[in-house]
Design a protein around this motif. Structure first.
Motif, PDB file in Angstrom:
ATOM      1  N   GLU A   1       0.828  -1.204   0.000  1.00 17.51           N
ATOM      2  CA  GLU A   1       0.000   0.000   0.000  1.00 17.51           C
ATOM      3  C   GLU A   1       0.863   1.255   0.000  1.00 17.51           C
ATOM      4  OE1 GLU A   1      -3.447  -0.453   2.980  1.00 17.51           O
ATOM      5  OE2 GLU A   1      -2.050  -2.091   3.347  1.00 17.51           O
ATOM      6  N   ALA A   2       2.160   1.056   0.038  1.00 15.14           N
ATOM      7  CA  ALA A   2       3.087   2.180  -0.046  1.00 15.14           C
ATOM      8  C   ALA A   2       4.316   1.653  -0.760  1.00 15.14           C
ATOM      9  CB  ALA A   2       3.457   2.690   1.341  1.00 15.14           C
TER      10      ALA A   2
ATOM     11  N   LEU B   1      -0.551  -1.156  -6.115  1.00 15.12           N
ATOM     12  CA  LEU B   1      -1.433  -0.017  -6.341  1.00 15.12           C
ATOM     13  C   LEU B   1      -1.778   0.007  -7.821  1.00 15.12           C
ATOM     14  CD1 LEU B   1       0.582   2.562  -4.215  1.00 15.12           C
ATOM     15  CD2 LEU B   1      -1.618   1.546  -3.605  1.00 15.12           C
TER      16      LEU B   1
ATOM     17  N   ARG C   1      -4.857   5.009  -8.984  1.00 14.27           N
ATOM     18  CA  ARG C   1      -5.002   5.095  -7.534  1.00 14.27           C
ATOM     19  C   ARG C   1      -4.381   6.391  -7.019  1.00 14.27           C
ATOM     20  NH1 ARG C   1      -6.652   5.157  -3.193  1.00 14.27           N
ATOM     21  NH2 ARG C   1      -6.718   3.525  -1.601  1.00 14.27           N
TER      22      ARG C   1
ATOM     23  N   VAL D   1      -2.490   8.753  -4.529  1.00 17.82           N
ATOM     24  CA  VAL D   1      -1.450   8.539  -3.520  1.00 17.82           C
ATOM     25  C   VAL D   1      -0.991   9.890  -2.994  1.00 17.82           C
ATOM     26  CG1 VAL D   1      -0.551   6.350  -4.445  1.00 17.82           C
ATOM     27  CG2 VAL D   1       0.358   8.516  -5.305  1.00 17.82           C
TER      28      VAL D   1
ATOM     29  N   THR E   1       2.171   6.694  -0.795  1.00 12.81           N
ATOM     30  CA  THR E   1       1.233   5.731  -0.225  1.00 12.81           C
ATOM     31  C   THR E   1      -0.202   6.108  -0.549  1.00 12.81           C
ATOM     32  OG1 THR E   1       0.410   4.742   1.812  1.00 12.81           O
ATOM     33  CG2 THR E   1       1.222   6.992   1.971  1.00 12.81           C
ATOM     34  N   SER E   2      -1.046   5.089  -0.582  1.00  9.04           N
ATOM     35  CA  SER E   2      -2.480   5.352  -0.786  1.00  9.04           C
ATOM     36  C   SER E   2      -3.169   5.656   0.546  1.00  9.04           C
ATOM     37  CB  SER E   2      -3.139   4.128  -1.422  1.00  9.04           C
ATOM     38  OG  SER E   2      -2.960   3.004  -0.588  1.00  9.04           O
TER      39      SER E   2
ATOM     40  N   THR F   1      -5.820   8.694   1.652  1.00 11.57           N
ATOM     41  CA  THR F   1      -6.308   9.411   0.475  1.00 11.57           C
ATOM     42  C   THR F   1      -7.742   9.050   0.146  1.00 11.57           C
ATOM     43  OG1 THR F   1      -5.429   7.670  -0.925  1.00 11.57           O
ATOM     44  CG2 THR F   1      -4.034   9.578  -0.597  1.00 11.57           C
TER      45      THR F   1
END
Ligand code: SF4
Lengths: 494, 364
Positions: free
Chosen positions: A360-361, A397, A401, A403, A452-453, A456
């Motif tokens: 996720e990052a 991701l 997406r 971020v 990273t998401s 957000t």
């Protein structure tokens, strides 16, 4: 736990002492935390036996109940503890910060401080909750009157225990859990529940390794348990005769001797933990504070201010939440957990590493950069720089997406493509309002970056919970406002 | 005597088989995958004694305050022919019990053997069924076979017969506060009650009755809130019963493990004891500390050989099942080339190690 946490434990085993799992402190630490080390009489739900309390490591105060089965003595203990806790609460209300008025124009203030209670472990939190439950309904008049401070203490302790459940709140802390947030030991999490053993790993005394210090800490004679449960052999061999001495005292001198003896033996059980608590506080203080800690502390102060200001007109908390409140609370807790997790990740690369592990990052080095790229497909051109980042992380991701930058969450972007160890990111915000980015706002080739998401997602509001009067019948219909009854007030505490 | 029984006797040596009670039988279920425990328990070996002999005495002690409180509460509930208990059954659980016979099957006089007392329990139960509106049997002496050996249980419980069915009544002194008790204590009470339910079921099936003659709903009696006033609830112990059954069956199947042990192996106290214990494979996890008397010995062993299991089951899972701390660390720092089946685990560990390094480097 994750592979990262597991690996940290292995490293601790290999190193013979605990290793960090955080690079900053993730909780607020009061200048004057109120440390409470409680002991309970074995076999009873909540019979206080003793507590060492205070805000000054040099001046602990020992409260104890010479005969814990005596109801009046228990209430006397509760009144003494109330004096300490309520005293600290009042201190926190002396300084007031004026806030800008609310939308509807009402004045808003925030107390300068929020009281912070620290107990050794989770069982200590449970004890305070139960003590709160057993005292908050008491009345100061009628058949079994108690000191007016007792029900007040009950309501406050219930409030503290309730705030403990809230992720990110630091009004009540369990020391073992707080330490575990910052260090991994080379023992199991079960064993980490022993404060002395955990501290032994984190900060072994001169000349000892972590495991040696932890082994010492497991000997109840060398290192009395941190409560609220006492060591059974202490109970049988030391405490029982001392209490019997009090029961059998024939006169005033006998009584005061018996009390002195109890004070000495209970103190011997509490002082070691008291000292550990302050040592642990010192270790935590030495860590730099995380960037979001102050904001969470503001929420704590708001919550304290609100409760203190509405205390007079309020009732003791209900025995059980009604259905709507329970659902609302659960939802709030989940939201609080999400935002707390995200804040910690932004504050601390070691926590962010967890998200890099799950994809996720991702972090890496900028290999290409088009800082002044414009998107001219719309009516007006927009500044949309591109960054190509080389990374060894397992990125999960999808293109499109949203971020943001871990170092500066204001810098927003979106994934364009992910391929063979490279991620192309289009920056969308946080570079100023012009068509050229503010100097320094766009990373350059060779810079280390992490995107990273996290955080957000468009903020999801609270689902619509019915008002209290409209609780569906499936959930028991509208609950009655909880007003304590005479029976509550006279409940036996035997 | 079967071969297995003879073999187990030999393993135990001269020592008497330990007396089981519901706590020790319930504890049989707490680490079912452990061969060491299985063998020791099947042979009726006093684990407490051998742990002490090995220098790793189990730290289980009970405070006299807790014991006193428990006894006082129980005596109060049972006083005057269980007067308080009956009114609880009527008012709390809504059972219409017009009149009740109370039989105490505890030691009546002299030194009856447990066999005799068990026979008397049997007799009374046989007579009670289908007779009278309700009966309370205090201190029934029950029997359960553990790996082919009979274990007698002297429960401090009451078996309550109502409309042709028996319920176990378990009196515990932990508090039920606002309808909730400490989940760990409730779980442990449920495990113990399941032992009684099973033993009573065995007894009644022997008498030719259906298993269901004993209800899986146990009546749990505890003090209410902060008072001495008792309250009662039903506790469904079906899950605990299933686990217990499985483990008891497993203990009977212990012969396969025993067959592989050296023929002259014995757990007699003496210089060879530690070696003998070590020769039976253990599966230590930190939960052992609350459930098995051997825990400190096995922990020491697990730590000495650098087992990841000593850090917790979940840790071992997080490490993709790697058993050895040294191996996991070597895979993580790349000094060990993984075998094919460990390639994925190793890659995960290396990634984790790199991320930790980077993050700690970034911070300093
Ligand atoms: S303590 Fe040892 S013998 Fe007991 S269950 Fe655990 S591993 Fe098996």
């Amino acid at each position: 736990m994750s592979a990262l946490g597991a690996l940290a434990r292995l490293e601790a085993v290999a190193a013979g002492r605990a290793v960090p799992v955080a690079t900053v402190r993730h909780c607020h630490l009061s200048e004057r935390p109120l440390v409470i080390v409680p002991l309970r009489l074995a076999g009873e739900a909540v019979a206080p036996l003793a507590a060492m309390v205070g805000t000054d490591p040099e001046r602990p105060r020992l409260l104890f109940v010479p005969q814990p089965r005596n109801r009046d003595l228990r209430f006397r203990f509760a009144a003494e503890l109330a004096e300490v806790v309520l005293g600290r609460i009042e201190e926190c209300r002396t300084a007031v910060e004026e806030l800008p008025p609310a939308k509807d124009g009402t004045e808003r203030v925030r107390y300068g401080e929020a009281p912070q209670i620290i107990v050794p472990n989770q069982a200590g939190v449970g004890f305070l909750r139960m003590l709160g439950r057993s005292t908050r309904f008491r009345r100061t008049d009628g058949p079994y009157p108690v000191d007016p401070a007792v029900p007040m203490l009950g309501r406050w302790l219930t409030w503290f225990a309730d705030r403990y459940e809230r992720p990110g709140a630091a009004l009540l802390l369990a020391m073992t859990e707080t330490l575990r947030l910052h260090w991994a030991s080379g023992q199991s999490s079960l064993e980490d529940g022993n404060l002395a053993a955990l501290l032994g790993w984190i900060d072994p005394p001169e000349g000892l390794t972590g495991p040696q210090a932890a082994a010492l800490a497991e000997d109840p004679v060398a290192s009395p348990p941190a409560g609220p449960a006492t060591d059974p052999s202490f109970d049988n061999e030391v405490l029982a005769p001392a209490i019997a001495g009090y029961d059998e005292a024939a006169d005033e001198t006998g009584l005061s001797h018996a009390k002195e003896r109890l004070r000495t033996v209970l103190s011997s059980q509490l002082v070691p933990t008291w000292e550990l608590m302050w040592r642990a506080i010192g270790l935590l203080r030495a860590l730099p504070e995380g960037a979001n800690v102050a904001a969470r502390h503001d929420r704590d102060r708001d919550s304290f201010t609100w409760y203190a200001e509405t205390f007079e007109e309020g009732f003791p908390q209900a025995r059980r939440d009604d259905a709507v409140n329970a659902a609302r609370r659960l939802h709030d807790l989940e939201r609080a957990q999400e935002s707390y997790d995200a804040q910690r990740a932004f504050d601390d690369p070691l926590v962010m590493a967890e998200y890099r592990l799950t994809g996720e990052a991702f972090g890496g080095v900028v290999t290409e950069c088009l800082p002044t790229r414009l998107d001219e497909t719309g009516k007006k051109p927009k500044l949309r720089p591109w960054l190509r980042v080389r990374t060894g992380d397992p990125v999960r991701l999808e293109p499109g997406r949203a971020v943001c930058s871990a170092a500066r969450p204001g810098l927003k972007g979106r994934i364009v493509e992910v391929a063979a160890g490279e991620v192309l990111v289009e920056l969308t915000g946080g570079m100023g309002r012009k068509l050229t980015p503010e100097p320094g706002s766009v990373p350059e080739v060779g810079d280390r970056v992490c995107f990273t998401s996290l955080g957000t997602d468009s903020a999801r509001g609270r689902p619509n919970f019915p008002e209290r009067e409209q609780t569906p019948w499936t959930h028991g219909g509208p609950p009655a406002e909880y007003v304590p009854t005479d029976e509550d007030a006279q409940e036996a505490w035997s | 005597m079967t071969d297995l029984a003879a073999r187990l006797d030999r393993l135990r040596g001269a020592a008497q088989p330990r007396n089981h009670d519901a706590r020790t039988i319930a504890a049989l279920t707490s680490n079912p995958g452990c061969a060491r425990r299985g063998v020791l328990d099947a042979a009726g070996i006093d684990k407490d004694a051998i742990a002490a002999e090995l220098g790793f005495a189990a730290p289980f002690g009970q405070s006299q305050f807790a014991i006193t409180r428990g006894n006082v509460f129980e005596a109060q509930v049972k006083a005057d022919g269980c007067a308080e208990l009956l009114s609880l059954l009527r008012d709390r659980l809504g059972l219409s019990i017009p009149e009740v016979a109370y039989d105490d099957l505890g030691v009546v006089g002299g030194n009856e053997s447990r066999k005799v007392r068990h026979a008397r329990t049997r007799q009374l139960f046989a007579r009670a069924l289908g007779e009278g509106p309700g009966t309370l049997f205090d201190h029934p002496l029950l029997r359960l076979d553990i790996a082919g050996q009979p274990a007698y249980l002297e429960p401090d419980v009451i078996a309550f017969q109502f409309e042709g069915r028996f319920h176990i009544i378990e009196i515990k002194s932990f508090a039920m506060i606002d309808g909730q008790a400490d989940p760990a204590q409730v779980a442990s009470a449920a495990r113990q009650s399941a032992v009684y339910v099973l033993a009573l079921r065995r007894l009644l099936t022997e008498l030719g009755h259906d298993e269901d003659t004993v209800s899986h709903e146990v009546v749990l009696v505890c003090p209410e809130n902060f008072s001495n006033r008792p309250t009662a609830t039903f506790l469904d112990v079906r899950p605990q019963l299933a686990v217990l059954r499985r483990q008891l069956a497993r203990l009977t199947g212990i012969d396969r493990i025993v067959a592989e042990l050296p023929a002259d192996l014995t757990f007699e106290p003496g210089a060879g004891l530690a070696g003998a214990v070590r020769s039976v494979e253990a599966r230590y996890s930190p939960d052992c500390v609350s459930g098995c008397e051997m825990a400190l010995f096995c922990r020491d062993e697990a730590r000495a050989c650098g087992s990841t299991g000593a850090l917790g089951r979940s840790i071992r899972d997080d490490l993709g099942g790697v058993d050895s701390i040294a191996t996991a660390l070597a895979l993580a720092d790349g000094s060990l080339e993984p075998a094919e089946e460990l390639a994925e685990t190793a890659a995960g560990l290396r990634l984790a190690a790199r991320l930790r390094r980077e993050a700690l480097g970034a911070a300093s």
